[in-house]
Design an enzyme around this catalytic site. Structure first.
Site, PDB file in Angstrom:
ATOM      1  N   SER A  25      42.561 -20.454 -10.250  1.00 21.61           N
ATOM      2  CA  SER A  25      43.380 -21.663 -10.163  1.00 21.61           C
ATOM      3  C   SER A  25      43.768 -22.201 -11.532  1.00 21.61           C
ATOM      4  O   SER A  25      43.384 -21.656 -12.567  1.00 21.61           O
ATOM      5  CB  SER A  25      42.678 -22.773  -9.368  1.00 21.61           C
ATOM      6  OG  SER A  25      41.603 -23.325 -10.112  1.00 21.61           O
ATOM      7  N   TYR A  58      47.092 -21.148  -8.059  1.00 22.24           N
ATOM      8  CA  TYR A  58      47.243 -22.354  -7.250  1.00 22.24           C
ATOM      9  C   TYR A  58      46.686 -23.541  -8.018  1.00 22.24           C
ATOM     10  O   TYR A  58      45.848 -23.397  -8.904  1.00 22.24           O
ATOM     11  CB  TYR A  58      46.553 -22.210  -5.887  1.00 22.24           C
ATOM     12  CG  TYR A  58      45.077 -21.935  -5.978  1.00 22.24           C
ATOM     13  CD1 TYR A  58      44.147 -22.970  -5.920  1.00 22.24           C
ATOM     14  CD2 TYR A  58      44.606 -20.635  -6.139  1.00 22.24           C
ATOM     15  CE1 TYR A  58      42.787 -22.714  -6.027  1.00 22.24           C
ATOM     16  CE2 TYR A  58      43.251 -20.369  -6.238  1.00 22.24           C
ATOM     17  CZ  TYR A  58      42.348 -21.411  -6.178  1.00 22.24           C
ATOM     18  OH  TYR A  58      41.006 -21.154  -6.284  1.00 22.24           O
ATOM     19  N   GLY A  73      39.482 -18.683 -14.181  1.00 28.54           N
ATOM     20  CA  GLY A  73      39.314 -17.318 -13.708  1.00 28.54           C
ATOM     21  C   GLY A  73      39.933 -16.296 -14.645  1.00 28.54           C
ATOM     22  O   GLY A  73      40.099 -16.537 -15.846  1.00 28.54           O
ATOM     23  N   ALA A  74      40.282 -15.144 -14.076  1.00 35.25           N
ATOM     24  CA  ALA A  74      40.790 -14.022 -14.877  1.00 35.25           C
ATOM     25  C   ALA A  74      42.033 -14.388 -15.680  1.00 35.25           C
ATOM     26  O   ALA A  74      42.280 -13.812 -16.744  1.00 35.25           O
ATOM     27  CB  ALA A  74      41.084 -12.831 -13.968  1.00 35.25           C
TER      28      ALA A  74
END
EC number: 4.1.1.11
Length: 131
Positions: A25, A58, A73-74
């Site tokens: 996100s 998102y 995250g990634a």
């Protein structure tokens, strides 16, 4: 027939954090979500002006008034603190809806404070630079 249209964007926001260990996100200051009309969990495109990368994730709410833009995250591999990004959303509209539709453009300064929240897109070689 429904078509996909540009709905809203936060233009030239500064990435404040990048958290590789979070699930995913982009955390966005709740003031910016409200001004742009982006809802929590809505799909968001992240276009990195600094690095030239693009991705889709998102939105989740960040602390109101904090100016936070945290890539989680990634995607943190592609976006680092200090990078300038455009956060954009799109909507599917039928022809009748699209005829009167105008997207929301939110301009921010280097600290992600709102400079203008009803900006008009500038086409061609004209250039807009955040304060």
């Amino acid at each position: 027939m429904r078509r996909t249209f540009f709905k809203s964007k936060i233009h030239r926001a500064t990435v404040t954090h990048a958290d590789l260990d979070y699930e995913g996100s982009v955390s966005i200051d709740e003031d910016l979500l409200d001004a742009s009309g982006i809802l929590e969990y809505e799909a968001v495109h992240v276009w990195n002006i600094t690095r030239g990368t693009r991705l889709q994730t998102y939105a989740i709410k960040g602390e109101r008034g904090s100016g936070v833009i945290c890539i989680n995250g990634a995607a943190a591999h592609l976006n680092k603190p200090g990078d300038l990004v455009i956060l954009a959303t799109f909507a599917e509209l039928d022809e009748a809806e699209a005829r009167g539709f105008k997207p929301t453009v939110v301009l921010v300064d280097r600290k992600n404070k709102i400079v203008e929240s009803d900006a008009v897109e500038i086409a061609g070689p004209a250039r807009r630079v955040s304060a």
